[in-house]
Enzyme design. Sequence first.
Site, PDB file in Angstrom:
ATOM      1  N   MET A  30       0.846  -1.198   0.000  1.00 36.94           N
ATOM      2  CA  MET A  30       0.000   0.000   0.000  1.00 36.94           C
ATOM      3  C   MET A  30       0.884   1.251   0.000  1.00 36.94           C
ATOM      4  O   MET A  30       0.405   2.350   0.311  1.00 36.94           O
ATOM      5  CB  MET A  30      -0.939  -0.007   1.200  1.00 36.94           C
ATOM      6  CG  MET A  30      -1.893  -1.206   1.167  1.00 36.94           C
ATOM      7  SD  MET A  30      -3.359  -1.009   2.162  1.00 36.94           S
ATOM      8  CE  MET A  30      -2.653  -0.862   3.791  1.00 36.94           C
ATOM      9  N   HIS A  37       9.318  -3.350   3.442  1.00 39.57           N
ATOM     10  CA  HIS A  37       8.869  -3.579   2.058  1.00 39.57           C
ATOM     11  C   HIS A  37      10.065  -3.892   1.164  1.00 39.57           C
ATOM     12  O   HIS A  37       9.985  -4.758   0.283  1.00 39.57           O
ATOM     13  CB  HIS A  37       8.164  -2.333   1.505  1.00 39.57           C
ATOM     14  CG  HIS A  37       6.916  -1.937   2.242  1.00 39.57           C
ATOM     15  ND1 HIS A  37       6.839  -0.803   2.996  1.00 39.57           N
ATOM     16  CD2 HIS A  37       5.698  -2.533   2.319  1.00 39.57           C
ATOM     17  CE1 HIS A  37       5.616  -0.690   3.518  1.00 39.57           C
ATOM     18  NE2 HIS A  37       4.908  -1.732   3.123  1.00 39.57           N
ATOM     19  N   ARG A 190       2.431   2.681   9.818  1.00 38.59           N
ATOM     20  CA  ARG A 190       1.645   3.335  10.881  1.00 38.59           C
ATOM     21  C   ARG A 190       2.523   3.831  12.029  1.00 38.59           C
ATOM     22  O   ARG A 190       2.038   4.579  12.874  1.00 38.59           O
ATOM     23  CB  ARG A 190       0.562   2.395  11.403  1.00 38.59           C
ATOM     24  CG  ARG A 190      -0.528   2.133  10.356  1.00 38.59           C
ATOM     25  CD  ARG A 190      -1.747   1.426  10.928  1.00 38.59           C
ATOM     26  NE  ARG A 190      -2.863   1.443   9.994  1.00 38.59           N
ATOM     27  CZ  ARG A 190      -3.213   0.418   9.215  1.00 38.59           C
ATOM     28  NH1 ARG A 190      -2.538  -0.715   9.274  1.00 38.59           N
ATOM     29  NH2 ARG A 190      -4.236   0.524   8.393  1.00 38.59           N
TER      30      ARG A 190
HETATM   31  P1  PAJ Z   1       1.379  -3.065   3.449  1.00 36.96           P
HETATM   32  O1  PAJ Z   1       0.998  -2.816   4.853  1.00 36.96           O
HETATM   33  O2  PAJ Z   1       1.913  -1.938   2.623  1.00 36.96           O
HETATM   34  O3  PAJ Z   1       2.439  -4.225   3.434  1.00 36.96           O
HETATM   35  C1  PAJ Z   1       2.890  -4.756   2.225  1.00 36.96           C
HETATM   36  C2  PAJ Z   1       3.717  -5.984   2.533  1.00 36.96           C
HETATM   37  O4  PAJ Z   1       4.872  -5.617   3.303  1.00 36.96           O
HETATM   38  C3  PAJ Z   1       2.952  -7.029   3.357  1.00 36.96           C
HETATM   39  O5  PAJ Z   1       3.224  -8.327   2.867  1.00 36.96           O
HETATM   40  C4  PAJ Z   1       3.526  -6.820   4.758  1.00 36.96           C
HETATM   41  O6  PAJ Z   1       3.455  -7.975   5.566  1.00 36.96           O
HETATM   42  C5  PAJ Z   1       4.953  -6.453   4.436  1.00 36.96           C
HETATM   43  N1  PAJ Z   1       5.604  -5.740   5.551  1.00 36.96           N
HETATM   44  C6  PAJ Z   1       5.152  -4.624   6.171  1.00 36.96           C
HETATM   45  N2  PAJ Z   1       5.994  -4.292   7.180  1.00 36.96           N
HETATM   46  C7  PAJ Z   1       6.981  -5.207   7.191  1.00 36.96           C
HETATM   47  C8  PAJ Z   1       8.143  -5.419   8.006  1.00 36.96           C
HETATM   48  N3  PAJ Z   1       8.445  -4.619   9.009  1.00 36.96           N
HETATM   49  N4  PAJ Z   1       8.934  -6.486   7.731  1.00 36.96           N
HETATM   50  C9  PAJ Z   1       8.613  -7.332   6.703  1.00 36.96           C
HETATM   51  N5  PAJ Z   1       7.535  -7.185   5.906  1.00 36.96           N
HETATM   52  C10 PAJ Z   1       6.731  -6.144   6.144  1.00 36.96           C
HETATM   53  O7  PAJ Z   1      -0.132  -5.622   3.776  1.00 36.96           O
HETATM   54  C11 PAJ Z   1      -0.567  -4.796   2.987  1.00 36.96           C
HETATM   55  O8  PAJ Z   1       0.112  -3.646   2.621  1.00 36.96           O
HETATM   56  C12 PAJ Z   1      -1.905  -4.959   2.272  1.00 36.96           C
HETATM   57  O9  PAJ Z   1      -2.785  -5.651   3.112  1.00 36.96           O
HETATM   58  C13 PAJ Z   1      -1.781  -5.678   0.906  1.00 36.96           C
HETATM   59  C14 PAJ Z   1      -1.233  -7.098   1.051  1.00 36.96           C
HETATM   60  C15 PAJ Z   1      -0.891  -4.851  -0.055  1.00 36.96           C
HETATM   61  C16 PAJ Z   1      -3.196  -5.780   0.262  1.00 36.96           C
HETATM   62  O10 PAJ Z   1      -3.757  -4.523   0.130  1.00 36.96           O
END
Ligand code: PAJ
Length: 284
Positions: A30, A37, A190
């Site tokens: 997102m 990410h 967040r």
């Molecule tokens: P978002 O919160 O942007 O996260 C995208 C991806 O990054 C997800 O697979 C999430 O688990 C991963 N991610 C986020 N923070 C992380 C961290 N600290 N370490 C490893 N991976 C991390 O999750 C979503 O978006 C949405 O629900 C989505 C799957 C895109 C569907 O809309």
Amino acid sequence: MLEAQTREQLRAVVSNWRRAGQKIALVPTMGNLHEGHLALVAAAREQADRIITSIYVNPAQFAEGEDFGRYPRTLEQDRQQLRAAHCDLLFTPSDQIIYPHGPGDSTSLRAAPSLANILEGASRPGHFDGVVTVVARLFNLASPDVAVFGEKDWQQLVVVRRMTEDLGYSLRIIPVATVRGPGGLALSSRNRYLDIAQQPAAEQLNAVLRWAAERVAAIPGQRAAIEREAHGRLERHGLRVDYVQVVRAEDLAEPEPRDRDLRVLAAVWSGTTRLIDNLPCHVA
Ligand code: PAJ
């Protein structure tokens, strides 16, 4: 880095890659990208010849009163980070591409209830329906060979894995370990809602989960008491606890004595910011 906004633009690039016999990875996000990410993009690089990262803030997975309106949108910054990470294609569909008739009147999916109505889903009704609905659309649009998801959202990973199996997609879901800040706080878009004074308490979320995971690994029979103690510890740090629970890792079920791979998951509120985290817990 190539960019696509429409179905046709995406299809044209994907078809070229397919004709060249290249393997394609999809990293759904997102946006407001951080090192978490980017770890997914790096993992995608290991698994495929071409990487598509999608950025779409999906209205269908936010409930009324959640932060959809103020969710951080930082496209130019994200673009630069993805370029530096050697992403091949940035896909930024509009609402019109994902929900041609609007999210309220779209054909949507229902996530498996036993996985989706507990934990996060209990507090955020419909959330995982929104997630699987958008992820399936992204799978259909990009037709990747692999899709990469973070363990940070463990329940989402389990729910998406089940959707992939149930709908018969022939693609592999690759999990990536959670990337954390120096104090242990899992990186999250967040976290920017936290002010500096809330940071130390937020870091206690991971510290308490580490404690709980170690205790449960050592004395799994004491699971319920450990959950209660973890709850108390989080509250003493000024965090409002939504849940802290030990489940079977693969399907989030209540652990049986013979289960070895457990996961401790928690969600807390620090002020108006909801934080989630989870850790593996391997019973010897
Ligand atoms: P978002 O919160 O942007 O996260 C995208 C991806 O990054 C997800 O697979 C999430 O688990 C991963 N991610 C986020 N923070 C992380 C961290 N600290 N370490 C490893 N991976 C991390 O999750 C979503 O978006 C949405 O629900 C989505 C799957 C895109 C569907 O809309």
